[in-house]
Motif scaffolding. Structure first.
Motif, PDB file in Angstrom:
ATOM      1  N   TYR A  73      17.313  -2.691  67.943  1.00 41.26           N
ATOM      2  CA  TYR A  73      16.706  -3.620  66.991  1.00 41.26           C
ATOM      3  C   TYR A  73      15.190  -3.490  66.994  1.00 41.26           C
ATOM      4  CZ  TYR A  73      21.272  -5.796  66.591  1.00 41.26           C
ATOM      5  OH  TYR A  73      22.599  -6.018  66.337  1.00 41.26           O
ATOM      6  N   GLU A  77      13.477  -7.642  63.793  1.00 45.95           N
ATOM      7  CA  GLU A  77      14.889  -7.992  63.869  1.00 45.95           C
ATOM      8  C   GLU A  77      15.185  -8.796  65.130  1.00 45.95           C
ATOM      9  OE1 GLU A  77      16.686  -4.095  61.495  1.00 45.95           O
ATOM     10  OE2 GLU A  77      16.499  -4.055  63.688  1.00 45.95           O
ATOM     11  N   GLN A  86      22.598 -10.841  68.579  1.00 43.40           N
ATOM     12  CA  GLN A  86      22.800  -9.401  68.705  1.00 43.40           C
ATOM     13  C   GLN A  86      24.099  -9.110  69.453  1.00 43.40           C
ATOM     14  OE1 GLN A  86      19.313  -7.437  70.347  1.00 43.40           O
ATOM     15  NE2 GLN A  86      17.969  -8.738  69.128  1.00 43.40           N
ATOM     16  N   ILE A 107      22.657  -7.233  58.925  1.00 43.45           N
ATOM     17  CA  ILE A 107      21.277  -7.269  59.417  1.00 43.45           C
ATOM     18  C   ILE A 107      20.300  -7.288  58.245  1.00 43.45           C
ATOM     19  CG2 ILE A 107      19.509  -5.993  60.708  1.00 43.45           C
ATOM     20  CD1 ILE A 107      21.840  -5.039  62.554  1.00 43.45           C
ATOM     21  N   ASP A 108      20.569  -6.490  57.230  1.00 42.53           N
ATOM     22  CA  ASP A 108      19.707  -6.470  56.046  1.00 42.53           C
ATOM     23  C   ASP A 108      19.646  -7.843  55.390  1.00 42.53           C
ATOM     24  OD1 ASP A 108      18.314  -4.709  53.827  1.00 42.53           O
ATOM     25  OD2 ASP A 108      19.749  -6.018  52.785  1.00 42.53           O
ATOM     26  N   MET A 111      17.680 -10.362  57.482  1.00 42.15           N
ATOM     27  CA  MET A 111      16.237 -10.135  57.418  1.00 42.15           C
ATOM     28  C   MET A 111      15.635 -10.654  56.116  1.00 42.15           C
ATOM     29  SD  MET A 111      15.587  -9.086  60.365  1.00 42.15           S
ATOM     30  CE  MET A 111      13.846  -8.755  60.143  1.00 42.15           C
TER      31      MET A 111
END
Length: 157
Positions: A73, A77, A86, A107-108, A111
């Motif tokens: 990461y 992140e 995580q 994750i995208d 964020m």
């Protein structure tokens, strides 16, 4: 913005409605529900970007990865996704609810949320939203739904 996403997701899933309906109609409904125009726009863009991730050039590259990959990461992140989050994503990969591509989609989308950090409960909802929108992940979605809604209360022995 996250509240709008939850509102949409709960209503879409509970009503079994089509995911992509007329944006003007949807915006009007969200305004009636008390959400602000700026947040409505951001939430709709978040969902639109989620749909675009499925055709993104990075997906074929990621899909070729083995299931034994290690995710490192970035600092940004790691700030948004703490160690517990995580670890949860790793757990979901290990039990085959997420693959490398869907993990990256999660994750995208995390964020892109405006929150500085994301709670584990919120992360679970993002995972649900991603799996709901990826064709062929219906079983993974159902299993994730069970993880979210069927959590045992109290201490396990």
């Amino acid at each position: 913005m996250f509240d709008i996403l939850l509102y949409l997701f709960e209503n879409i899933v509970n009503d079994s409605a089509e995911v992509w309906i007329d944006n003007d109609e949807l915006s009007s409904e969200l305004q009636t529900a008390g959400f602000h125009d700026d947040d409505i726009y951001k939430a709709l863009m978040w969902l639109e970007d989620l749909a675009e991730l499925q055709s993104n050039d990075i997906i074929p590259f990621i899909a070729g990865q083995t299931s034994v990959s290690t995710r490192v990461y970035t600092l940004e992140e790691s700030i948004k996704l703490d160690t517990q989050s995580q670890g949860f994503l790793l757990f979901l990969e290990q039990i085959n609810l997420l693959d490398v591509a869907t993990r990256e989609m999660v994750i995208d989308r995390v964020m892109e949320l405006e929150e500085n950090g994301i709670l584990l409960e919120d992360l679970k909802w993002v995972v649900l939203m991603v799996l709901f929108n990826v064709p062929g992940k219906e079983l993974a979605f159902e299993q994730m739904e069970n993880l979210v809604f069927d959590e045992p209360d109290g201490t396990l022995h």
